[in-house]
Write a protein that holds these residues in place. Structure first.
Motif, PDB file in Angstrom:
ATOM      1  N   ALA A   1       0.812  -1.215   0.000  1.00  0.00           N
ATOM      2  CA  ALA A   1       0.000   0.000   0.000  1.00  0.00           C
ATOM      3  C   ALA A   1       0.845   1.264   0.000  1.00  0.00           C
ATOM      4  CB  ALA A   1      -0.933  -0.008   1.211  1.00  0.00           C
ATOM      5  N   PHE A   2       1.846   1.325   0.864  1.00  0.00           N
ATOM      6  CA  PHE A   2       2.562   2.585   1.089  1.00  0.00           C
ATOM      7  C   PHE A   2       4.058   2.532   0.784  1.00  0.00           C
ATOM      8  CE2 PHE A   2      -1.150   2.845   3.947  1.00  0.00           C
ATOM      9  CZ  PHE A   2      -1.720   3.999   3.433  1.00  0.00           C
ATOM     10  N   GLY A   3       4.564   1.367   0.431  1.00  0.00           N
ATOM     11  CA  GLY A   3       5.979   1.286   0.095  1.00  0.00           C
ATOM     12  C   GLY A   3       6.280   1.930  -1.247  1.00  0.00           C
ATOM     13  N   ALA A   4       7.481   2.483  -1.360  1.00  0.00           N
ATOM     14  CA  ALA A   4       7.909   3.035  -2.647  1.00  0.00           C
ATOM     15  C   ALA A   4       8.007   1.894  -3.651  1.00  0.00           C
ATOM     16  CB  ALA A   4       9.261   3.726  -2.491  1.00  0.00           C
ATOM     17  N   GLY A   5       7.691   2.190  -4.890  1.00  0.00           N
ATOM     18  CA  GLY A   5       7.723   1.150  -5.914  1.00  0.00           C
ATOM     19  C   GLY A   5       7.356   1.715  -7.265  1.00  0.00           C
ATOM     20  N   ASN A   6       6.155   1.413  -7.723  1.00  0.00           N
ATOM     21  CA  ASN A   6       5.677   1.890  -9.011  1.00  0.00           C
ATOM     22  C   ASN A   6       4.201   2.243  -8.861  1.00  0.00           C
ATOM     23  OD1 ASN A   6       4.033  -0.605  -9.548  1.00  0.00           O
ATOM     24  ND2 ASN A   6       6.078  -1.563  -9.547  1.00  0.00           N
ATOM     25  N   PRO A   7       3.553   2.731  -9.925  1.00  0.00           N
ATOM     26  CA  PRO A   7       2.145   3.133  -9.789  1.00  0.00           C
ATOM     27  C   PRO A   7       1.184   2.003  -9.425  1.00  0.00           C
ATOM     28  CG  PRO A   7       3.110   4.141 -11.739  1.00  0.00           C
ATOM     29  CD  PRO A   7       4.102   3.135 -11.243  1.00  0.00           C
ATOM     30  N   PHE A   8       1.643   0.755  -9.517  1.00  0.00           N
ATOM     31  CA  PHE A   8       0.739  -0.373  -9.295  1.00  0.00           C
ATOM     32  C   PHE A   8       0.866  -0.988  -7.907  1.00  0.00           C
ATOM     33  CE2 PHE A   8       1.451  -0.047 -13.858  1.00  0.00           C
ATOM     34  CZ  PHE A   8       0.153   0.010 -14.330  1.00  0.00           C
ATOM     35  N   TRP A   9       2.068  -1.059  -7.363  1.00  0.00           N
ATOM     36  CA  TRP A   9       2.245  -1.629  -6.027  1.00  0.00           C
ATOM     37  C   TRP A   9       3.560  -1.162  -5.411  1.00  0.00           C
ATOM     38  CZ3 TRP A   9       1.953  -5.057 -10.305  1.00  0.00           C
ATOM     39  CH2 TRP A   9       3.189  -5.498 -10.773  1.00  0.00           C
ATOM     40  N   GLY A  10       3.594  -1.186  -4.074  1.00  0.00           N
ATOM     41  CA  GLY A  10       4.819  -0.873  -3.364  1.00  0.00           C
ATOM     42  C   GLY A  10       5.724  -2.088  -3.300  1.00  0.00           C
ATOM     43  N   THR A  11       7.018  -1.848  -3.193  1.00  0.00           N
ATOM     44  CA  THR A  11       7.993  -2.945  -3.226  1.00  0.00           C
ATOM     45  C   THR A  11       8.888  -2.962  -1.996  1.00  0.00           C
ATOM     46  OG1 THR A  11       9.521  -1.562  -4.511  1.00  0.00           O
ATOM     47  CG2 THR A  11       8.035  -3.010  -5.750  1.00  0.00           C
ATOM     48  N   GLU A  12       8.562  -2.192  -0.969  1.00  0.00           N
ATOM     49  CA  GLU A  12       9.382  -2.190   0.240  1.00  0.00           C
ATOM     50  C   GLU A  12       8.500  -1.882   1.444  1.00  0.00           C
ATOM     51  OE1 GLU A  12      11.029   2.383   0.383  1.00  0.00           O
ATOM     52  OE2 GLU A  12      12.086   0.958  -0.934  1.00  0.00           O
ATOM     53  N   GLY A  13       9.058  -2.065   2.635  1.00  0.00           N
ATOM     54  CA  GLY A  13       8.318  -1.796   3.859  1.00  0.00           C
ATOM     55  C   GLY A  13       7.570  -2.991   4.401  1.00  0.00           C
ATOM     56  N   PHE A  14       7.853  -4.195   3.881  1.00  0.00           N
ATOM     57  CA  PHE A  14       7.206  -5.390   4.392  1.00  0.00           C
ATOM     58  C   PHE A  14       7.706  -5.676   5.809  1.00  0.00           C
ATOM     59  CE2 PHE A  14       7.655  -5.890  -0.274  1.00  0.00           C
ATOM     60  CZ  PHE A  14       6.307  -5.745  -0.596  1.00  0.00           C
ATOM     61  N   PHE A  15       6.786  -6.033   6.690  1.00  0.00           N
ATOM     62  CA  PHE A  15       7.077  -6.179   8.119  1.00  0.00           C
ATOM     63  C   PHE A  15       7.662  -4.888   8.709  1.00  0.00           C
ATOM     64  CE2 PHE A  15       6.960 -10.721   6.980  1.00  0.00           C
ATOM     65  CZ  PHE A  15       6.174 -11.204   8.006  1.00  0.00           C
ATOM     66  N   LEU A  16       7.360  -3.744   8.081  1.00  0.00           N
ATOM     67  CA  LEU A  16       7.823  -2.426   8.512  1.00  0.00           C
ATOM     68  C   LEU A  16       9.344  -2.315   8.484  1.00  0.00           C
ATOM     69  CD1 LEU A  16       5.428  -1.712  11.529  1.00  0.00           C
ATOM     70  CD2 LEU A  16       5.045  -1.340   9.088  1.00  0.00           C
ATOM     71  N   ALA A  17       9.998  -3.139   7.687  1.00  0.00           N
ATOM     72  CA  ALA A  17      11.456  -3.117   7.605  1.00  0.00           C
ATOM     73  C   ALA A  17      11.948  -1.796   7.027  1.00  0.00           C
ATOM     74  CB  ALA A  17      11.942  -4.273   6.742  1.00  0.00           C
ATOM     75  N   GLY A  18      13.064  -1.341   7.542  1.00  0.00           N
ATOM     76  CA  GLY A  18      13.705  -0.144   7.015  1.00  0.00           C
ATOM     77  C   GLY A  18      13.150   1.155   7.527  1.00  0.00           C
ATOM     78  N   SER A  19      12.315   1.109   8.555  1.00  0.00           N
ATOM     79  CA  SER A  19      11.714   2.335   9.069  1.00  0.00           C
ATOM     80  C   SER A  19      12.043   2.512  10.543  1.00  0.00           C
ATOM     81  CB  SER A  19      10.195   2.301   8.891  1.00  0.00           C
ATOM     82  OG  SER A  19       9.579   3.432   9.476  1.00  0.00           O
ATOM     83  N   ASP A  20      12.256   3.778  10.941  1.00  0.00           N
ATOM     84  CA  ASP A  20      12.352   4.112  12.352  1.00  0.00           C
ATOM     85  C   ASP A  20      10.927   4.118  12.895  1.00  0.00           C
ATOM     86  OD1 ASP A  20      12.700   5.134  14.851  1.00  0.00           O
ATOM     87  OD2 ASP A  20      13.591   7.033  14.228  1.00  0.00           O
ATOM     88  N   ILE A  21      10.553   3.070  13.591  1.00  0.00           N
ATOM     89  CA  ILE A  21       9.166   2.819  13.940  1.00  0.00           C
ATOM     90  C   ILE A  21       8.517   3.988  14.672  1.00  0.00           C
ATOM     91  CG2 ILE A  21       7.577   1.304  15.189  1.00  0.00           C
ATOM     92  CD1 ILE A  21       8.820   0.023  12.767  1.00  0.00           C
TER      93      ILE A  21
END
Length: 467
Positions: free
Chosen positions: A96-116
């Motif tokens: 839903a909210f991960g950076a990626g392309n106009p069709f789907w996000g490709t990052e942020g699964f399990f909130l990885a890579g974010s300062d929670i």
């Protein structure tokens, strides 16, 4: 230059560098720090109200269905929240909210890579990832629960769990990415007009309504719902107090659903207008639905009146920040009329929806989304301009964009959920047997009824060993 001078200059330079960072600047600005804290607290509080809507759905759906299926309804509502949150955490949020392309996000699964818990770590204003995720996770669970009532009294529990995972982990997040995530639909502009759906008349409610429609279609009607010539019979629910109490809890939660979608608690925001419009539309939908059903049946059927309340609330969800009092009043009042006739239309087409979810959330969600093209008076942060509605001088492009939004989301949800339910039915996993349905899903799917008459059998012979 002596050693002390060099050290002093080094310390000063370090202070200037650190102080120039955004986090340090905010730490030195008490007003900004307080604002960031208020935004996080407000969105979490709004999310808590949305979370409580699950209790409202549980009461409403179980009250509108028969006593022998009450435990099953409650189990599905609990599963919607628990499995829905985990699926959204694992996959849905990233899509839903991960950076990626106009069709789907490709990052942020399990909130990885974010300062929670970091201020602004979500990428949405001051909100931390934790607050932003929580708010949207309860939205995802709500979208799934909408379909629960339409599938009541004849769906296998394991099939419903598969649907919950697919809906909250994939189908709904894709819709979010295209809209609130800045993807496909958000990129569409017609004559300068772009989509608006402030809190989700289409993104949440119509998506859930379309899934409910496919579930009801592929399951088929309940045993005894239609006479041999196709005339629908009324199958009454077992507890009207639960229905009305559920409506009030849902209405309370809707204040968080709509007003929380501002995602901030800043001065001058439309939060108070949103709450006002939500109240007005819910009340108007109740009154007009009551008037219509009273005139048609000679009595005010409370099950239909209660759905009129929800219809008004669903319809204002998209335009709650764009409309003035008159717009909210007309939108909610029209929804109350629409829901009565659409429930009748759907039932007469052989589609058995025990709680009216398709009409309330699907049909009225579409109406509320299109109503922006007619009644939008203020910029809600999506529109980019005031007076976008056709009745306030707009050129009709806004109405067209809203229709495109509805068309894309509807097509996506109908196709994906249709394929899912068709597959489940093909393998015999979707519907219980006629014998299980007649006995009730409480006993056949869960092994316990909702209201046991006695904790222990009265007859002592029940404890004797069999001969």
């Amino acid at each position: 230059m002596n050693r002390k001078t060099i050290i002093a200059l080094g310390v000063l330079l370090a202070v200037l560098v650190v102080g120039s960072t955004p986090a340090a600047a905010q730490a030195q600005d008490p007003v900004a720090a307080v604002q960031a804290a208020l935004d996080d607290v407000w969105v979490v509080l709004a999310g808590v109200l949305v979370f409580c809507m699950q209790a409202g759905f549980a009461l409403l759906e179980s009250g509108l269905t028969r006593v022998k299926n009450t435990t099953n309804i409650l189990a599905k509502n609990l599963a919607d929240m628990c499995i829905g949150v985990l699926a959204f955490l694992a996959v849905g949020y990233g899509l839903a909210f991960g950076a990626g392309n106009p069709f789907w996000g490709t990052e942020g699964f399990f909130l990885a890579g974010s300062d929670i818990v970091g201020t602004g770590s979500s990428g949405s204003g001051n909100l931390s990832t934790a607050a932003f995720f929580f708010f949207h996770a309860v939205f995802a669970a709500a979208a799934v629960t909408i379909a629960s009532g339409a599938m009541a009294e004849r769906a296998r529990f394991k099939a419903y769990l598969m649907f919950t995972m697919a809906m909250s982990g994939f189908i709904y997040p894709m819709v979010v990415h295209w809209t609130w995530g800045g993807g496909l639909i958000a990129d569409i502009s017609i004559g300068g007009a772009v989509f608006s759906d402030f809190a989700g008349s289409t993104v949440v409610h119509a998506t859930g309504g379309c899934a409910a429609l496919m579930g009801a279609v592929f399951l088929g009607p309940r045993l005894g719902k239609y006479t041999p010539d196709g005339t629908p019979r009324q199958i009454a629910g077992h507890a009207m107090p639960m229905v009305v109490l559920g409506v009030f809890i849902l209405w309370l939660g809707w204040f968080g659903f709509n007003a929380g979608s501002q995602l901030a608690a800043t001065a001058g925001s439309p939060v108070t207008r949103v709450i006002l419009n939500t109240t007005i539309a819910g009340a108007a939908g109740t009154v007009t639905a009551g008037m219509v059903v009273w005139r048609r049946q000679g009595l005010p059927d409370m099950a239909i009146v209660a759905n009129g309340t929800l219809a008004g609330l669903v319809s204002i969800t998209a335009g709650c920040a764009t409309m003035n009092v008159l717009g909210a009043l007309v939108t909610g009042a029209a929804a109350g009329v629409i829901v009565v006739y659409s429930m009748t239309f759907i039932e007469r087409r052989g589609i058995d929806d025990p709680v009216g979810a398709v009409a309330v959330h699907g049909v009225c969600g579409v109406w509320g989304t299109l109503a922006i093209g007619l009644f939008a008076r203020y910029d809600d942060g999506f529109l980019g301009r005031d007076a976008a509605g056709l009745l306030y001088g707009g050129d009709g492009n806004q109405l067209l964009v809203q229709a495109v939004l509805v068309g894309i989301v509807g097509a996506w949800t109908l196709v994906t959920t249709g394929l899912l339910f068709a597959t489940l039915r093909r393998f015999g996993w979707l519907r219980v047997s006629p014998q299980e349905e007649a006995l009730g899903l409480d006993l056949t799917e869960h092994g316990v009824g909702a209201y046991p008459a006695d904790v222990l059998p009265r007859d002592a012979r029940a404890y004797e060993l069999p001969q």
